[in-house]
Design a protein around this motif. Sequence first.
Motif: not given
Lengths: 457, 253
Positions: B94-97, B144
């Motif tokens: 989550p939160g990391v592309s 994400s």
Amino acid sequence: MVEVMSDKPVSEYAIRVYLADHERSDKAVEHHIPPRIRALRRSALERFCALGFPSAKREEWRFTNVAPLANTPFHLARQAGAGHLPPGALDKAGVKGLGARRLVFLNGRYDTRLSSPGEMPAGVRIGSLMANLAHADPQAEGRLGESAPWHDHSFVALNTAFIGDGAFIHVPRGVVIEEPILLIFISIAAEHAVVSHPRNLIIAERESQVCVVESYYGPSGETYFTNAVTEIFAGEGARVGHYKLQREGDRAWHMATVGIRQERDSACEAHSAAFGAGFSRNDVTAVLGGAGCSAVLNGLTMISGSQFADNHTRIDHAQPRCESQELYKGIFDERARGVFNGRIIVRQDAQKTSAMQTNKNLLLTGTAMVNTNPQLEIFADDVKCSHGATVGRIDDEHIFYLRARGISFDEARSIMTYAFANDVIRRIKPAPLRVLCEQIVLAVQDVPADFIVTEEK
Amino acid sequence: MTPMLEIKNLHASIEGNEILHGIDLTVNTGEVHAIMGPNGSGKSTLAQIIAGREVYEVTQGEVIFSGRNLLELKPEERACEGIFLAFQYPVEIPGVSNTYFLKAAVNAVRKYRGEEALDAMDFLALMRGKMKLLGMDEELMNRSVNEGFSGGEKKRNEIFQMAVLDPKLAVLDETDSGLDIDALKVVANGVNALRGPGRGIIAVTHYQRLLNYIVPDFVHVLAGGRIVKSGGKELALELEEKGYSWIDEKAGV
């Protein structure tokens, strides 16, 4: 001279230093502060002496040992100038990209030369509390001590006893201040351990809007004590954003209380990001004192080594149809230890309350630990409340996934740590502060543009 | 010709229980090997050991990759040497592309090989080419990693990562599981596009279905931690017809 009570024997000498400093400071401020505040300082000193330093026997301090602090003589930090700042300290203490409106406090005292409050719309006050007290600003004088719990919190009492300088922000009715106001607090190393008691007062009148970012910073390897209190008053329909970034030195003691009082239909956000200090305790209390208020409390703690961080929050739903949302996350590496205590009180009149609280913790090693304690006290019957607390570790399989793509163990761990923290970081609205927190959590210098995630619709 | 991958008498255990009881397998460059077998036969264990999963302890035997002792290398070093594992259960970050994650991976591999990091423009060009290959939506790149992806999207993302990272040896761990026939075709097309003389592929699967689309050169049947039968692609059809029960008897499980 007042007698000091305490649950535990503390060094008489350490206490005598506070009392002697108070006496000196009382004389020094005599002609600068209004009589009511001087009386408040004295009452608060008496209260501090009666309360003493909290021992582990007190519920609110059960996992938090302040004995070493109580036994250390902390002398009131002296006024310092820009010349005392180590090179680069101001940049390190600030937030890159933020600071169009900036107030700088050295050892808790306002530094005119380093500050740039910016253009102010009519009636707005952004500046030194001491200066505003000296000019007998009725607003500055009137609200002090009303929202911070100095009657039952030793360190708030101590701060109140030493009310002197800090930030004073007053936004009159209907005025919107768009760009965040940055408050930088820097402690400067001295020959002996020093304490400063920054006292901030933020008043947002009816339907006004303001955002304040407090940044605390100090030297590593030095024992010093920051004892800060911020009081926030949000008038009817006002919107207040408050962010507190704590990057004190690794041997520092950091105690801080943010006391919020909200009136009808106001919306307040209080965010805390704690990365520094050897010991830190952060109390946030919000009283939702009118119908239709909303409060958002967010917190991110990331510590390592032998650091300790305690977050205590208290949301008091006193009136109906208020909403509170709380998300606190902690990341503990090496031997770090954390405490979270989140209390939500829903009073009998507070029907149609919605209160959500979440506390999640990530332990990166087997030696890190955290105590988490959510407390819901509900006296109304028509409410929607939830709370949840978790303590977990990074899944080996997740780390393996990243390593199997060529990413090193350390980077994989940072990325998964970020993934854990991302939702609380994404709630930080001022972009420069959000980016800074991303950099700290990811342990990188620059966060590239392609990092940004588009929300799924 | 030296083989790309040579596994000799590989014994491995987890928490003291031996799962692999002596595997021998040789993969030459350009070949596609299918490893089939019933659930719990050790297929996924083998795939994970090749990629370096540390929960498994190799108690005997060796694994040689391009002349190097693979067992001495960390998972990230194996990836940098050109091994890619397509996960059965890809992890959500989550939160990391996707873009950030993949660029971090590509540049880690490039750094290992002494090459310059790709800048944003070059990386984007590389990505766009491979996205077309897998029929991926560009919008997916800013989301994400795997978060909120369907099973099919996750598997497709694995093959997409493989295409971008351009490994020498790709190990596909049950890449077909949970896919409908359309998604399976897309994934298989992606894999087939990467087939070539410079690359070896090991496809671990429970079902013959995948092998209709990724036609293997060799099929091995793993049962009870041993390869009990090896043959050509027709062996897969035989398994499809007869099931695994006759194998189980043979393996004595």
